[in-house]
Enzyme design. Structure first.
Site, PDB file in Angstrom:
ATOM      1  N   GLY A 218       0.824  -1.196   0.000  1.00 58.06           N
ATOM      2  CA  GLY A 218       0.000   0.000   0.000  1.00 58.06           C
ATOM      3  C   GLY A 218       0.862   1.251   0.000  1.00 58.06           C
ATOM      4  O   GLY A 218       0.378   2.346   0.251  1.00 58.06           O
ATOM      5  N   GLU A 259       5.093  -6.729   1.054  1.00 59.19           N
ATOM      6  CA  GLU A 259       4.953  -7.209  -0.327  1.00 59.19           C
ATOM      7  C   GLU A 259       4.601  -6.072  -1.279  1.00 59.19           C
ATOM      8  O   GLU A 259       3.512  -6.030  -1.828  1.00 59.19           O
ATOM      9  CB  GLU A 259       3.916  -8.324  -0.389  1.00 59.19           C
ATOM     10  CG  GLU A 259       2.683  -8.017   0.429  1.00 59.19           C
ATOM     11  CD  GLU A 259       1.780  -9.212   0.622  1.00 59.19           C
ATOM     12  OE1 GLU A 259       2.291 -10.316   0.845  1.00 59.19           O
ATOM     13  OE2 GLU A 259       0.563  -9.018   0.540  1.00 59.19           O
ATOM     14  N   PRO A 260       5.550  -5.167  -1.487  1.00 57.80           N
ATOM     15  CA  PRO A 260       5.280  -4.035  -2.368  1.00 57.80           C
ATOM     16  C   PRO A 260       5.408  -4.403  -3.848  1.00 57.80           C
ATOM     17  O   PRO A 260       6.260  -5.208  -4.228  1.00 57.80           O
ATOM     18  CB  PRO A 260       6.386  -3.038  -1.998  1.00 57.80           C
ATOM     19  CG  PRO A 260       7.515  -3.899  -1.525  1.00 57.80           C
ATOM     20  CD  PRO A 260       6.905  -5.128  -0.914  1.00 57.80           C
ATOM     21  N   GLY A 261       4.522  -3.843  -4.650  1.00 61.35           N
ATOM     22  CA  GLY A 261       4.657  -3.962  -6.102  1.00 61.35           C
ATOM     23  C   GLY A 261       4.996  -2.595  -6.656  1.00 61.35           C
ATOM     24  O   GLY A 261       6.125  -2.307  -7.055  1.00 61.35           O
ATOM     25  N   ARG A 298      -4.401   1.955 -17.436  1.00 62.06           N
ATOM     26  CA  ARG A 298      -4.649   2.584 -16.130  1.00 62.06           C
ATOM     27  C   ARG A 298      -5.400   3.918 -16.200  1.00 62.06           C
ATOM     28  O   ARG A 298      -6.309   4.143 -15.402  1.00 62.06           O
ATOM     29  CB  ARG A 298      -3.338   2.744 -15.352  1.00 62.06           C
ATOM     30  CG  ARG A 298      -2.654   1.402 -15.055  1.00 62.06           C
ATOM     31  CD  ARG A 298      -1.465   1.541 -14.130  1.00 62.06           C
ATOM     32  NE  ARG A 298      -1.873   1.738 -12.754  1.00 62.06           N
ATOM     33  CZ  ARG A 298      -1.884   2.897 -12.145  1.00 62.06           C
ATOM     34  NH1 ARG A 298      -1.473   3.984 -12.754  1.00 62.06           N
ATOM     35  NH2 ARG A 298      -2.288   2.980 -10.898  1.00 62.06           N
ATOM     36  N   TYR A 302      -8.696   3.314 -14.203  1.00 62.92           N
ATOM     37  CA  TYR A 302      -8.666   3.864 -12.841  1.00 62.92           C
ATOM     38  C   TYR A 302      -8.662   5.387 -12.800  1.00 62.92           C
ATOM     39  O   TYR A 302      -8.631   5.974 -11.720  1.00 62.92           O
ATOM     40  CB  TYR A 302      -7.394   3.405 -12.102  1.00 62.92           C
ATOM     41  CG  TYR A 302      -7.153   1.925 -12.059  1.00 62.92           C
ATOM     42  CD1 TYR A 302      -8.129   1.046 -11.568  1.00 62.92           C
ATOM     43  CD2 TYR A 302      -5.939   1.390 -12.474  1.00 62.92           C
ATOM     44  CE1 TYR A 302      -7.879  -0.311 -11.506  1.00 62.92           C
ATOM     45  CE2 TYR A 302      -5.688   0.030 -12.417  1.00 62.92           C
ATOM     46  CZ  TYR A 302      -6.663  -0.816 -11.931  1.00 62.92           C
ATOM     47  OH  TYR A 302      -6.407  -2.153 -11.864  1.00 62.92           O
ATOM     48  N   CYS A 328     -10.333   1.777 -31.617  1.00 64.41           N
ATOM     49  CA  CYS A 328     -11.595   2.245 -32.177  1.00 64.41           C
ATOM     50  C   CYS A 328     -12.668   2.452 -31.118  1.00 64.41           C
ATOM     51  O   CYS A 328     -13.772   1.921 -31.197  1.00 64.41           O
ATOM     52  CB  CYS A 328     -12.061   1.300 -33.262  1.00 64.41           C
ATOM     53  SG  CYS A 328     -10.967   1.412 -34.665  1.00 64.41           S
ATOM     54  N   TYR A 356       1.695  -2.398 -13.148  1.00 60.28           N
ATOM     55  CA  TYR A 356       0.333  -2.610 -13.672  1.00 60.28           C
ATOM     56  C   TYR A 356       0.144  -1.980 -15.049  1.00 60.28           C
ATOM     57  O   TYR A 356      -0.918  -1.435 -15.351  1.00 60.28           O
ATOM     58  CB  TYR A 356      -0.721  -2.089 -12.673  1.00 60.28           C
ATOM     59  CG  TYR A 356      -0.505  -2.641 -11.296  1.00 60.28           C
ATOM     60  CD1 TYR A 356      -0.813  -3.976 -11.020  1.00 60.28           C
ATOM     61  CD2 TYR A 356       0.051  -1.867 -10.292  1.00 60.28           C
ATOM     62  CE1 TYR A 356      -0.570  -4.504  -9.768  1.00 60.28           C
ATOM     63  CE2 TYR A 356       0.293  -2.388  -9.033  1.00 60.28           C
ATOM     64  CZ  TYR A 356      -0.023  -3.711  -8.784  1.00 60.28           C
ATOM     65  OH  TYR A 356       0.225  -4.240  -7.540  1.00 60.28           O
TER      66      TYR A 356
HETATM   67  C1  LIG Z   1      -1.486  -6.360  -5.363  1.00 55.90           C
HETATM   68  C2  LIG Z   1      -1.000  -6.850  -4.088  1.00 55.90           C
HETATM   69  C3  LIG Z   1       0.172  -6.312  -3.526  1.00 55.90           C
HETATM   70  C4  LIG Z   1       0.942  -5.172  -4.134  1.00 55.90           C
HETATM   71  O1  LIG Z   1       0.299  -3.937  -4.037  1.00 55.90           O
HETATM   72  P1  LIG Z   1       1.031  -2.588  -4.505  1.00 55.90           P
HETATM   73  O2  LIG Z   1       0.010  -1.528  -4.309  1.00 55.90           O
HETATM   74  O3  LIG Z   1       1.431  -2.747  -5.924  1.00 55.90           O
HETATM   75  O4  LIG Z   1       2.220  -2.399  -3.649  1.00 55.90           O
HETATM   76  C5  LIG Z   1       0.603  -6.865  -2.343  1.00 55.90           C
HETATM   77  N1  LIG Z   1      -0.055  -7.894  -1.750  1.00 55.90           N
HETATM   78  C6  LIG Z   1      -1.169  -8.430  -2.271  1.00 55.90           C
HETATM   79  C7  LIG Z   1      -1.836  -9.571  -1.575  1.00 55.90           C
HETATM   80  C8  LIG Z   1      -1.680  -7.935  -3.444  1.00 55.90           C
HETATM   81  O5  LIG Z   1      -2.804  -8.458  -3.946  1.00 55.90           O
END
Ligand SMILES: *Cc1c(COP(=O)(O)O)cnc(C)c1O
Length: 409
Positions: A218, A259-261, A298, A302, A328, A356
């Site tokens: 988050g 768990e950052p993305g 995105r 979003y 289109c 994403y």
């Molecule tokens: C998508 C997701 C994340 C990563 O969220 P980010 O906003 O990209 O950091 C982490 N944990 C879980 C379980 C997710 O589904």
């Protein structure tokens, strides 16, 4: 990255193309890691769904990351990228018991967020340790108000169901080795996140065999000028203090996991497109690029704002443009944006295109998905070829109608 470098990449690999700066990924990883350097065991599990290219996964592995996955396919990509199964956590939602069992066979850490599944899994595999995803019912609003409860989310097991979890654990003899939350909310207000953490700790202390506590993600990154981002350093300091106190009371040094993305890869990414045409209507100047929501959805999905710069005309006079695609239907990337004067053939760079973006790309309008390039050690490396016409045909079974006979009764 320098505009000149990006321009050269567009020249060499064509457009549209995704470019990822490995050095930026590395600095974000190190920043997060060092914010928690006073915690003995920290594990950063990169969320694969943000950007799942194998070379990116391998790079994360080199940095020392584990993986956070949401499907068995992501788990398998992680294994191909060289991760040990125990460095992969699997956090599915709404998948079948069968898929969870298949992932358990691969050896990844299972994270369960459903009471019924927990019971079935515990009955069948009491010897496989499981993490539990709880729903702390905390939501960060537009201001600092905290609303607790009343949230109908499909994710996690409600903290109010903890007695049920404990009963299942007792009846099945299974072992709970981790407690997890991922609220999904942006950690804008650190206090709100810490508040949710308190609830996580409250739950955690009721489980006696924990090895780790996973605080999910988050982390917010800036998308446009003036955007607030999570103050990782302050956050690290505060959570570290709380975590250490918890471990002391718990009687064991647990691992603190994240768990950052987005935090790791968003800002590292650039999406380069070429301007096919500049079209002046009565009210608007459109810059039409060789892409659409098939490649970057995105903004349309979003309402996300990706900064767009004209890297072909760094010093040009600024004008207002609507940047649109070639799909289109309406596919507006940006409305009424100030961008340096755009001419046909210019290359536009979309920022924050690491998370994403490619992973949500499709073949809509029968277009090819873009190539991907990793900028590493001052060199551009192709890490995914642009698709070709053969890819569009790959899985199609083509019927020859003249040779088809009718079914006979
Ligand atoms: C998508 C997701 C994340 C990563 O969220 P980010 O906003 O990209 O950091 C982490 N944990 C879980 C379980 C997710 O589904």
């Amino acid at each position: 990255m320098k505009n000149e470098t990006l321009l050269n990449i567009a020249k060499e690999f064509g457009s549209p193309v995704y470019v990822y700066d490995a050095h930026k990924i590395e600095s974000q990883y190190k920043r997060l890691n060092s914010a928690f350097n006073k915690v003995k065991n920290v594990k950063i599990n990169y969320a694969v769904k943000a950007l799942s290219n194998i070379s990116v996964l391998k790079f994360m592995n080199k940095l020392g990351a584990g993986l956070d996955t949401v499907s068995i396919q992501e788990v398998k990509l992680g294994l191909v990228a060289g991760y040990k199964p125990e460095d992969i956590i699997y956090t599915p939602n709404g998948v079948s018991l069968q898929e969870i069992e298949d992932v358990a066979k691969l050896g990844a850490q299972i994270n369960i967020d459903n009471l019924a599944i927990l019971e079935q899994f515990g009955n069948a595999h009491p010897d496989i340790p499981v993490c539990i995803r709880i729903n702390p019912h905390v939501m960060a609003g537009g201001n600092t108000n905290i609303s607790v409860g009343h949230i109908d989310s499909k994710f996690g097991i409600s903290i109010h169901q903890t007695p049920h979890i404990l009963r299942i654990v007792k009846n099945t003899g299974m072992r709970i080795n981790g407690i997890h939350m991922h609220t999904g909310s942006d950690i804008l207000d650190i206090e709100v996140f810490l508040y949710a953490s308190e609830i996580l700790f409250e739950t955690a202390k009721q489980f006696k065999d924990l090895e780790f506590i996973d605080f999910g993600s988050g982390f917010k990154v800036p998308y446009k000028e003036g955007d607030i981002e999570t103050d990782i350093e302050e956050f690290g300091e505060k959570l570290t203090t709380r975590f250490k106190t918890f471990c002391k009371n718990y009687g064991k040094e647990l691992t603190l996991a994240f768990e950052p993305g987005k935090f790791l890869v968003s800002e590292a990414g650039y999406f380069l497109t070429k301007v096919n045409a500049v079209k002046q209507t009565t009210s608007t100047v459109f810059a039409q690029v060789d892409s659409g929501f098939n490649h970057l959805i995105r903004p349309m999905l979003y309402g996300s704002q990706h900064e767009i710069i004209n890297i072909s005309n760094e010093n040009g006079k600024q004008r207002f443009y609507s940047v649109v695609g070639y799909i289109c239907e309406t596919d507006t990337f940006a409305n009424n944006r100030r961008i340096n004067e755009i001419n046909d053939g210019d290359i536009l760079a979309f920022k924050n295109a690491g998370a994403y973006c490619f992973t949500m790309a499709s073949n809509y309008n029968s277009r090819y998905r873009p190539a991907e390039v990793l900028w590493y050690n001052d060199k551009a490396h192709l890490i995914r070829k642009r698709e070709t016409f053969d890819d569009l045909l790959a899985n199609q079974e083509i019927l020859e109608f003249n040779n088809l006979s009718k079914a006979t009764k």
